[in-house]
Design a protein around this motif. Sequence first.
Motif, PDB file in Angstrom:
ATOM      1  N   ILE A   1       6.796   1.681   4.705  1.00 21.57           N
ATOM      2  CA  ILE A   1       6.420   1.349   6.084  1.00 21.57           C
ATOM      3  C   ILE A   1       5.455   2.404   6.628  1.00 21.57           C
ATOM      4  O   ILE A   1       4.464   2.072   7.277  1.00 21.57           O
ATOM      5  CB  ILE A   1       7.670   1.221   6.982  1.00 21.57           C
ATOM      6  CG1 ILE A   1       8.515   0.014   6.545  1.00 21.57           C
ATOM      7  CG2 ILE A   1       7.269   1.093   8.452  1.00 21.57           C
ATOM      8  CD1 ILE A   1       9.907  -0.012   7.163  1.00 21.57           C
ATOM      9  N   SER A   2       5.754   3.668   6.358  1.00 22.71           N
ATOM     10  CA  SER A   2       4.876   4.751   6.815  1.00 22.71           C
ATOM     11  C   SER A   2       3.458   4.554   6.286  1.00 22.71           C
ATOM     12  O   SER A   2       2.481   4.711   7.024  1.00 22.71           O
ATOM     13  CB  SER A   2       5.425   6.107   6.370  1.00 22.71           C
ATOM     14  OG  SER A   2       6.669   6.386   6.989  1.00 22.71           O
ATOM     15  N   GLU A   3       3.347   4.196   5.013  1.00 21.73           N
ATOM     16  CA  GLU A   3       2.023   3.933   4.427  1.00 21.73           C
ATOM     17  C   GLU A   3       1.335   2.781   5.150  1.00 21.73           C
ATOM     18  O   GLU A   3       0.145   2.850   5.443  1.00 21.73           O
ATOM     19  CB  GLU A   3       2.152   3.607   2.943  1.00 21.73           C
ATOM     20  CG  GLU A   3       2.511   4.791   2.082  1.00 21.73           C
ATOM     21  CD  GLU A   3       2.838   4.403   0.634  1.00 21.73           C
ATOM     22  OE1 GLU A   3       2.834   3.194   0.300  1.00 21.73           O
ATOM     23  OE2 GLU A   3       3.118   5.323  -0.154  1.00 21.73           O
ATOM     24  N   ARG A   4       2.093   1.729   5.450  1.00 23.78           N
ATOM     25  CA  ARG A   4       1.510   0.551   6.101  1.00 23.78           C
ATOM     26  C   ARG A   4       1.039   0.818   7.523  1.00 23.78           C
ATOM     27  O   ARG A   4       0.128   0.145   8.013  1.00 23.78           O
ATOM     28  CB  ARG A   4       2.491  -0.609   6.086  1.00 23.78           C
ATOM     29  CG  ARG A   4       2.724  -1.098   4.642  1.00 23.78           C
ATOM     30  CD  ARG A   4       3.473  -2.351   4.599  1.00 23.78           C
ATOM     31  NE  ARG A   4       2.586  -3.432   5.012  1.00 23.78           N
ATOM     32  CZ  ARG A   4       2.951  -4.695   5.067  1.00 23.78           C
ATOM     33  NH1 ARG A   4       4.183  -5.030   4.746  1.00 23.78           N
ATOM     34  NH2 ARG A   4       2.113  -5.616   5.452  1.00 23.78           N
ATOM     35  N   ILE A   5       1.646   1.800   8.187  1.00 19.00           N
ATOM     36  CA  ILE A   5       1.203   2.105   9.551  1.00 19.00           C
ATOM     37  C   ILE A   5       0.247   3.298   9.584  1.00 19.00           C
ATOM     38  O   ILE A   5      -0.053   3.816  10.660  1.00 19.00           O
ATOM     39  CB  ILE A   5       2.372   2.286  10.537  1.00 19.00           C
ATOM     40  CG1 ILE A   5       3.219   3.512  10.206  1.00 19.00           C
ATOM     41  CG2 ILE A   5       3.211   1.030  10.613  1.00 19.00           C
ATOM     42  CD1 ILE A   5       4.236   3.858  11.294  1.00 19.00           C
ATOM     43  N   GLY A   6      -0.228   3.711   8.420  1.00 24.51           N
ATOM     44  CA  GLY A   6      -1.311   4.680   8.376  1.00 24.51           C
ATOM     45  C   GLY A   6      -0.987   6.081   7.928  1.00 24.51           C
ATOM     46  O   GLY A   6      -1.871   6.946   7.969  1.00 24.51           O
TER      47      GLY A   6
END
Length: 185
Positions: A137-142
């Motif tokens: 999720i962290s990767e997906r939000i930048g």
Amino acid sequence: LDNVYLAKVDCSHPVRMQSDVGKRLAAHATGLGKVLLAAVDPTVLRRLLEAQPLARFTSNTIVDVSILMAHLETVATSRVAIDDQEISPGLRCVAVPIFDYRSQVAAALSVSIPMMRAHMCPLPEALALIAEASIRISERIGATSEDPILRTLTRRSEAKAAIARAMSHGSVAAIRPPNVRPVEM
């Protein structure tokens, strides 16, 4: 201070945590809330927490600001928060942070497990799964880099050790005042 639930996935079991998207719960008594509180500047947080008494929901709820601050310091460094029947008797929760593009805590992710089913999905297993989900999720939000502590927690053996540390050293059990007994089930 409350945390607000932005999304929720229910399990198929008839006995489960009752929570709804948009519901508010006291941050000091939940795994999600502790993760979020641990990310706030300690000076600012102490001032906010001391502005009004912390509500007690069970005998495990931390209501002393100094004890809570010490607990949150451990949460911040370990990336793990446990709600050990602090908001509701019979319910344990493990939570981890989600990081944004600035490597700041933007949200939290948790799993709540009724004590009667803890043998079916132990906390270390849940922690390993949500640590992996948090990274994704962290990767997906930048997030531009992966949190190394969360990566470590994706390994079951490390998750088990982290839960053991949290339940003995940084947990309510270790910092509970001597006159407060744990919730009996």
